[in-house]
Design an enzyme around this catalytic site. Structure first.
Site, PDB file in Angstrom:
ATOM      1  N   LEU A 203       0.855  -1.196   0.000  1.00 47.68           N
ATOM      2  CA  LEU A 203       0.000   0.000   0.000  1.00 47.68           C
ATOM      3  C   LEU A 203       0.884   1.236   0.000  1.00 47.68           C
ATOM      4  CD1 LEU A 203      -2.609  -0.468   2.876  1.00 47.68           C
ATOM      5  CD2 LEU A 203      -3.140  -0.087   0.475  1.00 47.68           C
ATOM      6  N   HIS A 204       0.745   2.084  -0.988  1.00 46.43           N
ATOM      7  CA  HIS A 204       1.494   3.341  -0.911  1.00 46.43           C
ATOM      8  C   HIS A 204       0.855   4.497  -1.665  1.00 46.43           C
ATOM      9  CE1 HIS A 204       2.812   2.108  -4.898  1.00 46.43           C
ATOM     10  NE2 HIS A 204       3.236   3.339  -5.088  1.00 46.43           N
ATOM     11  N   ARG A 205      -0.275   4.247  -2.368  1.00 47.12           N
ATOM     12  CA  ARG A 205      -0.914   5.344  -3.116  1.00 47.12           C
ATOM     13  C   ARG A 205      -1.350   6.439  -2.154  1.00 47.12           C
ATOM     14  NH1 ARG A 205       0.616   5.211  -7.719  1.00 47.12           N
ATOM     15  NH2 ARG A 205       0.754   3.067  -8.326  1.00 47.12           N
ATOM     16  N   ASP A 278      -2.075  -1.692  -4.088  1.00 47.76           N
ATOM     17  CA  ASP A 278      -2.508  -0.533  -4.884  1.00 47.76           C
ATOM     18  C   ASP A 278      -1.407  -0.132  -5.870  1.00 47.76           C
ATOM     19  OD1 ASP A 278      -0.675   0.707  -3.208  1.00 47.76           O
ATOM     20  OD2 ASP A 278      -2.143   1.985  -2.204  1.00 47.76           O
TER      21      ASP A 278
END
Ligand code: UD1
Length: 358
Positions: A203-205, A278
């Site tokens: 997850l990094h968006r 993501d």
């Protein structure tokens, strides 16, 4: 003809590596410039080592900042490099700020630009990557696409068909080269896990992790997935800051770890029950591997991974995520197919085209 390859952020390394190697094999003169957009050893150096990339000839050391400042700093530094080395072609890949910055500099200096992974569109201009994709494509001279959607998007935007070359997927070149070794290393053993009995999460968006309410709700949903299977969660620095800042708690079954090296991550992915992500690239890698992928976004610039591959968009919808996990658990998830030209030869096709230019 001196070719200048640009890398900056983690997803660039696996796309440029097979091109660098192919240029080396054909003894074509090249230099490798690293902007330093990603600078932590586990976001950068380890990829150079594992992918056998040569040490960059030039390291710009730009680091993190706002979009404008980061992009502008790369541009200023890269303009000097171009003036000094006079490359006859600049190769950029993907959709990060380094991609656009380098393409813009080269284009203004009338140096031809080749864009690897051209034509992908999420049609969501709130994503910084979408702006980078559109602008880079419109100032590039060689548009190397991975799939038919890419060609169609570019043609619809009025780009000359002669500039568009469907070559396949360089990231898959790298994956196919390394996957056997990555599995042989059995990285799941480091986590006391067995193949096909765990999930992998990334997850990094900004849209998922930069707003407290969204991120907290998403982590609560993912915690319920962890009731079915343990989850390995390599945490991106951006996400790590949010978890620390907001004191987000996670159950034991979610194993938070530092960003992982390429081979470790690839081995884990290849033997995961499913992947939740993501990321853009991981949607492609899971399709190449035939591993179920739940994409925690409402759009994708890589629709072929949904229509042909193993990917499904589930956004942040807890019901959809739970239903998808059920399907995966009872073995009714689609099997998918690897798209045409995702065959390990994309970089060789790219270098054929570059070498034959007049
Ligand atoms: C960038 C790309 C994104 C890509 C992602 C892969 C842009 C606009 N975004 O996002 O498309 O999917 O890389 O990781 O180019 N940081 C560190 N160490 C590092 C690098 C970053 O701690 O080596 C931290 C910094 O606090 C920084 C933050 O992570 O502010 C975000 O880094 P940045 O490069 O701005 O964007 P990413 O979220 O990594």
């Amino acid at each position: 003809m001196l070719i200048c390859n640009i890398v900056g952020a983690r997803p660039n390394f696996m796309k440029i590596a097979p091109i660098v190697h192919e240029l080396q094999r054909r003894e074509m003169p090249q230099i490798l410039v690293h902007t330093g957009q990603h600078y932590d050893a586990n976001m950068s150096q380890v990829f150079f080592e594992e992918l056998g990339l040569p040490k960059p000839d030039i390291y710009l050391g730009i680091g993190s900042d706002t979009h404008a400042k980061q992009t502008a700093r790369i541009m200023t530094a890269f303009e000097d490099i171009c003036q000094q080395h006079q490359p006859e072609l600049v190769i950029v890949s993907g959709d990060v700020n380094s991609t656009l910055a380098a393409a813009l500099v080269a284009s203004k200096l009338l140096i031809p630009v080749a864009h690897v992974e051209a034509g992908l569109r999420s049609f969501d201009r709130t994503m910084p990557e979408e702006v980078n994709r559109v602008l880079t494509d419109h100032i590039s001279d060689y548009l190397f696409t991975t799939e038919p959607d890419g060609d169609e998007n570019l043609l619809k935007e009025g780009i000359d068909a002669q500039k568009i070359h469907r070559v396949g997927n360089c990231m898959v070149d790298t994956l196919l080269k390394h996957v056997d070794r990555a599995i042989h290393d059995a990285p799941w053993q480091n986590f006391n896990l067995t193949p096909h009995n765990y999930a992998l999460l990334t997850l990094h968006r900004p849209s998922n992790v930069d707003e407290r309410e969204t991120f907290t709700a998403l982590m609560a949903t993912i915690s319920s997935v962890a009731e079915h299977m343990p989850i390995v969660f390599p945490v991106h620095p951006r996400t790590h800051s949010r978890i620390a800042e907001w004191g987000i708690q996670t159950p034991k079954a979610i194993r938070l770890v530092e960003p992982l090296p390429y081979l470790t991550f690839l081995g884990l992915m290849a033997r995961a029950k499913c992947v939740l992500t993501d990321s853009g690239g991981i949607q492609e890698e899971t399709t190449a591997l035939g591993i179920p992928c739940l994409t925690l976004r409402w759009n994708t610039e890589r629709p072929i991974t949904v229509t042909s591959g193993t990917n499904q968009l589930v956004g942040t919808d807890s019901k959809m995520i739970a239903e998808s996990v059920n399907k995966i658990m009872n073995g009714t998830w689609k099997t998918g197919q690897r798209p045409p030209l995702w065959d390990g030869q994309a970089s060789s096709r790219i270098v054929d085209i570059i070498a034959s230019r007049n």
